[in-house]
Scaffold this active site. Structure first.
Site, PDB file in Angstrom:
ATOM      1  N   GLN A   1      -4.347  -1.219   9.828  1.00 55.63           N
ATOM      2  CA  GLN A   1      -4.145  -2.678   9.151  1.00 55.63           C
ATOM      3  C   GLN A   1      -4.527  -3.091  10.536  1.00 55.63           C
ATOM      4  O   GLN A   1      -4.678  -3.646  11.259  1.00 55.63           O
ATOM      5  CB  GLN A   1      -2.893  -2.897   8.939  1.00 55.63           C
ATOM      6  CG  GLN A   1      -2.667  -4.291   8.497  1.00 55.63           C
ATOM      7  CD  GLN A   1      -3.059  -4.273   6.370  1.00 55.63           C
ATOM      8  OE1 GLN A   1      -3.239  -2.911   6.284  1.00 55.63           O
ATOM      9  NE2 GLN A   1      -3.698  -4.975   6.248  1.00 55.63           N
TER      10      GLN A   1
ATOM     11  N   LYS B   1       0.900  -1.587  -0.107  1.00 57.03           N
ATOM     12  CA  LYS B   1       0.361   0.059  -0.389  1.00 57.03           C
ATOM     13  C   LYS B   1       1.230   1.329  -0.088  1.00 57.03           C
ATOM     14  O   LYS B   1       0.478   2.145  -1.250  1.00 57.03           O
ATOM     15  CB  LYS B   1      -1.090  -0.040   1.094  1.00 57.03           C
ATOM     16  CG  LYS B   1      -2.095  -0.784   0.837  1.00 57.03           C
ATOM     17  CD  LYS B   1      -2.854  -1.319   2.606  1.00 57.03           C
ATOM     18  CE  LYS B   1      -3.824  -1.991   2.354  1.00 57.03           C
ATOM     19  NZ  LYS B   1      -4.111  -2.375   3.405  1.00 57.03           N
TER      20      LYS B   1
ATOM     21  N   ASP C   1     -11.363   2.552   4.812  1.00 59.92           N
ATOM     22  CA  ASP C   1     -11.909   1.570   4.339  1.00 59.92           C
ATOM     23  C   ASP C   1     -12.832   1.331   4.125  1.00 59.92           C
ATOM     24  O   ASP C   1     -13.689   1.175   3.161  1.00 59.92           O
ATOM     25  CB  ASP C   1     -11.543   0.418   5.108  1.00 59.92           C
ATOM     26  CG  ASP C   1      -9.909  -0.247   5.314  1.00 59.92           C
ATOM     27  OD1 ASP C   1      -9.369  -0.202   3.467  1.00 59.92           O
ATOM     28  OD2 ASP C   1      -9.098   0.028   5.919  1.00 59.92           O
TER      29      ASP C   1
END
Ligand code: NAD
Length: 297
Positions: free
Chosen positions: A97, A53, A120
């Site tokens: 994460q 990422k 997200d």
């Protein structure tokens, strides 16, 4: 001929577009989108994802604000950090994460991220916004994997209106938001799950079949209607024999070789949905930046 949907190429195109977009934003606002990436502990797979990422973010011009915390960090300490990031001007979106260590409640942590900085799209506020949204989704923060699937479908340039779509899986991160996105496209959506009766017949009715069950090669070729579009979200590592040795390989939820014979278009695993997820995370960060500048008003 079956069209093999190339996730790597579509993802690259999306990232190229984002790079140009972000360069334009830099000229206009003298600032670039900032993504805070928070990792707690050292789960190997998480480190791989965070690295991927970070690399992709740098490539498109997004600034990464990296916080790698020790496994022993308390939930309160993590909440304090998120609170700081929520109020930090150069942070436009925050990614925590998963999985988090067992002593933390993941939903409490995700809910503490400010909805405007929800990289997200998992915050209840954004989940709600997606469910009531109409056609205009340009400023929404949408869960990355299902949005990536939708972009792949749209890339086929077919009319989605009225198509029978079957989504296998009802998780908050894939199945449910996928269903919402397809409803928004005016598909007729069925959500199947582990308690669904006669799944093969449900699948045979699908013009669009999205598999997100996490069950290796569960969807057999004869579950696929001729001409259907098959999007395989599953990523499963299975044992295989090669040169007399036991190795592992990645497979999806769909029996690819069989389904390919009937589908009009299908995503491979790997190289299908996987590459889209990171690109959509970067998209969310750019959207969060634009929203902070009232870009869409
Ligand atoms: P999950 O375990 O949270 O949810 C799985 C869903 O599948 C559940 O709703 C369950 O009811 C359903 N299911 C399980 N067994 C079933 C069966 N036999 N028949 C019908 N339905 C069944 O998983 P998830 O997080 O939604 O992920 C699903 C899959 O997608 C996994 O393989 C995961 O690795 C993969 N995934 C891929 C990406 C990507 O970037 N490509 C991102 C997220 C998840």
């Amino acid at each position: 001929m079956t069209h093999i949907i190339d996730g790597k190429e579509i993802s690259q195109n999306l990232r190229d577009k984002l790079k140009k977009d972000i360069s334009g934003l830099k000229n206009k606002y003298n600032a670039v989108p900032g993504l805070a990436v928070v990792q707690v502990g050292n789960v190997a797979a998480s480190s791989v994802y965070v690295k991927a990422k970070t690399k992709s973010a740098h490539e498109v011009g997004i600034e990464i604000i990296d916080h790698h915390l020790d496994e022993s960090t308390s939930q309160d300490q993590l909440l304090e950090l998120i609170n700081t990031l929520n109020n930090q001007d150069n942070v436009n979106s925050i990614l925590v994460q998963l999985p988090l260590p067992k002593h933390m409640n993941e939903q409490t942590i995700l809910d503490s991220i400010h909805p405007d900085k929800d990289a997200d799209g998992f915050h209840p506020f954004n989940v709600g916004k997606l469910s009531i949204a109409s056609h205009n989704d340009e400023n929404l923060l949408i869960p990355c994997t299902p949005y990536g699937c939708l972009l792949m479908l749209k890339g086929l340039k077919i009319d989605l209106v009225g198509k029978n779509a079957v989504v296998i899986g009802r998780s908050n991160i894939v199945g449910k938001p996928m269903a919402q996105l397809l409803i928004k496209e005016s598909c007729t959506v069925t959500v199947a799950h582990s308690k669904t009766k006669n799944l093969p017949d449900v699948c045979r009715n699908a013009d669009i079949l999205v598999a997100a069950a996490g069950r290796p090669e569960m969807i057999k070729g004869d579950w696929v209607k001729e001409g259907a579009i098959v999007i395989d979200v599953g990523i499963n590592r299975i044992a295989t024999q090669r040169d007399g040795k036991t190795k592992t390989k990645l497979v999806g939820d769909v029996d690819y070789n069989e389904a390919k014979k009937l589908a009009s278009a299908i995503t491979p695993v790997p190289g299908g949905v996987g590459p889209m997820t990171i690109a959509c995370l970067l998209r969310n960060t750019a959207i969060a930046f634009k929203n902070s500048k009232n870009f869409f008003h």
